[in-house]
Every structure is written in structure tokens, then in C-alpha cells.
Motif scaffolding. Sequence first.
Motif, short mmCIF file in Angstrom:
data_model
loop_
_atom_site.label_atom_id
_atom_site.label_comp_id
_atom_site.label_asym_id
_atom_site.label_seq_id
_atom_site.Cartn_x
_atom_site.Cartn_y
_atom_site.Cartn_z
N TRP A 10 -1.28 -19.79 10.16
CA TRP A 10 0.13 -19.65 9.77
C TRP A 10 0.31 -19.93 8.28
O TRP A 10 1.02 -19.19 7.58
N ILE A 11 -0.33 -20.98 7.78
CA ILE A 11 -0.19 -21.32 6.38
C ILE A 11 -0.80 -20.23 5.49
O ILE A 11 -0.23 -19.86 4.46
N THR A 12 -1.94 -19.71 5.89
CA THR A 12 -2.63 -18.73 5.04
C THR A 12 -1.90 -17.39 5.03
O THR A 12 -1.51 -16.90 3.97
N VAL A 13 -1.71 -16.78 6.20
CA VAL A 13 -1.11 -15.44 6.22
C VAL A 13 0.03 -15.28 7.22
O VAL A 13 0.82 -14.34 7.12
N GLY A 14 0.14 -16.20 8.18
CA GLY A 14 1.06 -16.00 9.29
C GLY A 14 2.52 -15.92 8.88
O GLY A 14 3.24 -15.00 9.30
N TYR A 15 2.97 -16.88 8.08
CA TYR A 15 4.37 -16.86 7.68
C TYR A 15 4.69 -15.61 6.87
O TYR A 15 5.74 -14.99 7.06
N ILE A 41 5.70 -5.12 10.74
CA ILE A 41 5.10 -6.37 10.28
C ILE A 41 5.45 -6.58 8.82
O ILE A 41 5.81 -5.63 8.10
N GLY A 42 5.36 -7.83 8.37
CA GLY A 42 5.68 -8.16 6.99
C GLY A 42 4.56 -7.80 6.04
O GLY A 42 3.67 -7.01 6.37
N ASN A 43 4.57 -8.41 4.87
CA ASN A 43 3.52 -8.15 3.88
C ASN A 43 2.85 -9.46 3.49
O ASN A 43 3.06 -10.49 4.12
N LEU A 44 2.03 -9.40 2.44
CA LEU A 44 1.25 -10.57 2.04
C LEU A 44 1.80 -11.24 0.78
O LEU A 44 1.09 -11.96 0.08
N ASP A 45 3.07 -11.04 0.50
CA ASP A 45 3.67 -11.62 -0.70
C ASP A 45 3.69 -13.15 -0.68
O ASP A 45 3.71 -13.78 -1.74
N LYS A 46 3.70 -13.74 0.54
CA LYS A 46 3.85 -15.19 0.62
C LYS A 46 2.64 -15.88 1.26
O LYS A 46 2.77 -16.91 1.92
N VAL A 47 1.47 -15.30 1.04
CA VAL A 47 0.25 -15.95 1.56
C VAL A 47 0.10 -17.33 0.94
O VAL A 47 0.44 -17.55 -0.23
N PHE A 48 -0.41 -18.26 1.72
CA PHE A 48 -0.54 -19.66 1.29
C PHE A 48 0.79 -20.22 0.78
O PHE A 48 0.82 -21.06 -0.10
N LEU A 51 -7.13 -4.67 24.18
CA LEU A 51 -8.05 -4.19 23.16
C LEU A 51 -8.79 -5.35 22.50
O LEU A 51 -9.99 -5.26 22.23
N ILE A 52 -8.09 -6.45 22.27
CA ILE A 52 -8.73 -7.61 21.64
C ILE A 52 -9.82 -8.18 22.53
O ILE A 52 -10.95 -8.42 22.10
N ILE A 53 -9.50 -8.42 23.81
CA ILE A 53 -10.49 -9.02 24.71
C ILE A 53 -11.63 -8.05 25.01
O ILE A 53 -12.77 -8.47 25.21
N SER A 54 -11.35 -6.76 25.00
CA SER A 54 -12.42 -5.78 25.20
C SER A 54 -13.39 -5.81 24.03
O SER A 54 -14.62 -5.70 24.22
N PHE A 55 -12.85 -5.94 22.83
CA PHE A 55 -13.72 -6.07 21.65
C PHE A 55 -14.57 -7.32 21.72
O PHE A 55 -15.79 -7.29 21.47
N ILE A 56 -13.96 -8.44 22.07
CA ILE A 56 -14.70 -9.70 22.17
C ILE A 56 -15.77 -9.61 23.25
O ILE A 56 -16.91 -10.07 23.06
N LYS A 57 -15.42 -8.99 24.36
CA LYS A 57 -16.37 -8.84 25.46
C LYS A 57 -17.58 -8.01 25.05
O LYS A 57 -18.70 -8.21 25.57
N LEU A 60 -7.56 -13.81 16.74
CA LEU A 60 -7.24 -12.40 16.56
C LEU A 60 -5.85 -12.07 17.09
O LEU A 60 -5.15 -11.20 16.54
N TRP A 61 -5.44 -12.74 18.14
CA TRP A 61 -4.15 -12.45 18.78
C TRP A 61 -2.98 -12.79 17.87
O TRP A 61 -1.97 -12.09 17.86
N LEU A 62 -3.11 -13.85 17.11
CA LEU A 62 -2.00 -14.25 16.23
C LEU A 62 -1.62 -13.15 15.23
O LEU A 62 -0.46 -12.73 15.19
N PRO A 63 -2.55 -12.63 14.43
CA PRO A 63 -2.15 -11.58 13.47
C PRO A 63 -1.88 -10.23 14.11
O PRO A 63 -1.11 -9.43 13.57
N ILE A 64 -2.50 -9.96 15.25
CA ILE A 64 -2.35 -8.63 15.86
C ILE A 64 -1.12 -8.56 16.76
O ILE A 64 -0.46 -7.52 16.85
N VAL A 65 -0.78 -9.66 17.43
CA VAL A 65 0.33 -9.65 18.38
C VAL A 65 1.49 -10.54 17.93
O VAL A 65 2.63 -10.08 17.78
N TYR A 66 1.23 -11.81 17.69
CA TYR A 66 2.34 -12.74 17.46
C TYR A 66 3.08 -12.48 16.16
O TYR A 66 4.32 -12.45 16.16
N PHE A 67 2.37 -12.30 15.06
CA PHE A 67 3.06 -12.11 13.78
C PHE A 67 3.91 -10.83 13.79
O PHE A 67 5.05 -10.86 13.32
#
Length: 404
Positions: free
Chosen positions: A53-58, A69-76, A364-370, A127-134
Motif C-alpha cells: 500500500w505504501i509503495t504503490v497501493g494508495y 485504476i489510478g496512476n503512479l503519481d503518488k508512489v511511496f 487467472l492469478i491462482i492458475s498462474f501460481i499453480k 498479486l491480488w492486491l494490485p490486480i483486484v483490490y486497487f
Amino acid sequence: MTGNIGFILICSAMVFLMTPALAFFYGGLERRKNILNTMMMVICTMGLASLIWITVGYSLSFSGEGSFIGNLDKVFFNGVSMTEGDGIPEGLFAFFQMMFALITTAILTGSVAGRMKFSAIFLFIALWLPIVYFPMAHMVWGGGFLDQIGSIDFAGGNVVHISSGISGLVLAIVLGRRREYHLTEYRPHNVPFVVLGAGLLWFGWFGFNGGSALAADGLAIHAMLTTNTAAACGMLSWMLIEKITNGKPTVVGACTGAVVGLVAITPGAGFVSLWSSILIGAFVSPFCYFFIAIIKQKLGLDDALDAFGCHGVGGIFGGIVTGIFADPAVGGRTGLIYGSMDLFLAQLASIGITLVFAGVASFLIISFIKAIMPIRVSEHEEAIGLDQIEHDENAYPTFMGLDS
């Protein structure tokens, strides 16, 4: 502003407490040989989700004007003010929202308790956080698509409960059933832990919903009142159902009813009237109970700790009834019973989009991990217990006959 800052600081801490509270709730429901693994899957989000969240999530959730989805203007937290903002400093808003990311990822782990490798669920969460939650947070609260179509979600019906519930269910289906599913009865090993967890979740939910007003004002008071009322009615309703169907109410059932009441009121806590929160709490328990006791069994779904049955079904119910009961005198939005069909249709659309988006993305995420690593322990390892296999620890001394 000072009063609002103090209030949201306290609410943020209360929402943070919900994650270890969920660890107790889930841990008490699981078998004694898996309690540490179950709790570890929950509390690891306190480290992993916080850092992401601190790095890219917010930034991905709340910066930019994209529909998805948002952008990377406020990373860190670049450019995030700790003193200036709309009502409260932006840094405090970001801190408050971080706690939602923690508890959301923790919820979905309940579906796979007792059989998933810790390394696999850890990678899935990352992987779920940036792909789904954000994207979900941006679409609902960051001015994205679900906000644009006119749907509402006061504190996380879509973002938190439906997205985590359906994602947990997808994980459970891909993993497959536990080795003794339908052959033995899985019983909670520590009901007092369940009570402790449920009580702390209820407490934290006042910060979860009340804090979503983002000010120490009348809306926050109203949200806390509807939250408590729905939880109370959900508890009593579940107890009544158990009394009618089984002859006796259970402690676990009472705690479960309170939780589904809290889930159901979350999307509408600041939009519905106090009287309608009574109905929301009273009627969500039959819906969730029916799914868990009948539908889940008939379909053979091994949603181990009913993450979808409580949070997914409860969140869907809550989103729908918000579209029905939204009172223009409370939150400024008009529900079905007040003469408008628009919000109700927008709620249905947002729920459908959330289910499809989070469900497909999780698959798709769990299939990739599998494809790159084992995601499930062996039957032998499952029989021994994941505390020992995955963490080389035991919560309790081992006594013959008590670790099955």
C-alpha cells in the motif's frame, strides 16, 4: 480539522485491530492442528499489504482520473500531504484506507484454511492486491467506473466483502476439497477464540463504518448506530434460526449472525435509515444461513470458514438492500422504496461487475501460481497439520486423539 483528525486516527487503529481479531475468529473455527497456519495467513497481511500500500497501493487506488485504476503519481506517498486535505490531511486518509486493504486480503484466506501452502497464499495476496483490490478501490472510491455508473458503497460492500468473498471461493474451488470433506464433521476447536474475535470485529467495525464518514459528525454517529443495530439483529436472527431448525442456539451461530449483520450494513451504513438497519440485520442471517447450510452442501463447495457464505453472500445482500432502502434524508441518495429505480439498478450492476471481475482475475492469478509452484499440501501433510508442516510450530501440547 483537529477533531476530525483525532477521530479518524482512532478509527484507523480500530480497523487495524480487525485483522488480528479475524485471526482469532478464524483460528477458533479451525482445527487445533491448523490454528497457527490459519492465523498466520491472516496476520501476514499486516506486513505484506501495508508495504504494498505504501509503495504503490494508495497511488493506484486514489490518484489519477482513470475509470479502472489510478496512476503512479503518488508512489511511496510522493506528494501526499500530512497537514492538508479535504476535511482531514491526505496522509491520514491514506492511512485509514490502508487498513481496509489489510482486512480485505485477510478475509479471503478463510476459504482455503487447512490445505493451502503458505508460500502460495502469500504470493496470491501479493498479486491480488494490485490486480483486484486497487482497481476495485479506485472504481468505487477513487472516482472510477462503479462510481460513474451511480452505485454507492459507504464502507466496502463491493470493495471489501464481495471481492474477497468471491476470490476466496474461487481459490477453494481450484484447490479442491479437504481430504476428509463429507467424511467427517469439522468442528471449531476453540469457541472462546471465536467470541473474542467476533467481539473485537464488532468493536473495530465502528471505526470501519463510522470512520468512513471521514469526519466526527452526525453522519459518523448515524453510521455507528446503523452498524450496531444491524449486528444486533443479525445475531438475534441467527439464534432464532438455530432454535427453530436445531432446537438450540449456539455461541458460534450467534457470533456468525453478528458478523453477517455487520457485513450487510457496510455498503449502506451512511445511506439507510436506522429503522431499515433493523430489517437488514434481521434478514441477512436467513440468506447466509441458507447458503451455508444448504446451497454450499449441495454444490459440494469446501469454503472452509465460510468466507464467501458470510462476506460474499452478506455483501451481495447488503448492496442490494442499500439500493432499496437508501434514504435521501440520510445520505442524499434515493432508493427503490423512496421512488427511484436508478440506484437499485446501479447497485445490481456494480455487484455483478465485482463478482465477474474479482472472480475471473482471482482464477487467472491462482492458475498462474499453480503453473509455477505447488499450491496445496499433500494429503499426508494435511493429516499431520499445517502448523507443523508449514511453520514447524504447535499452538498446544499434543495429546493423543486431540489433533485430528
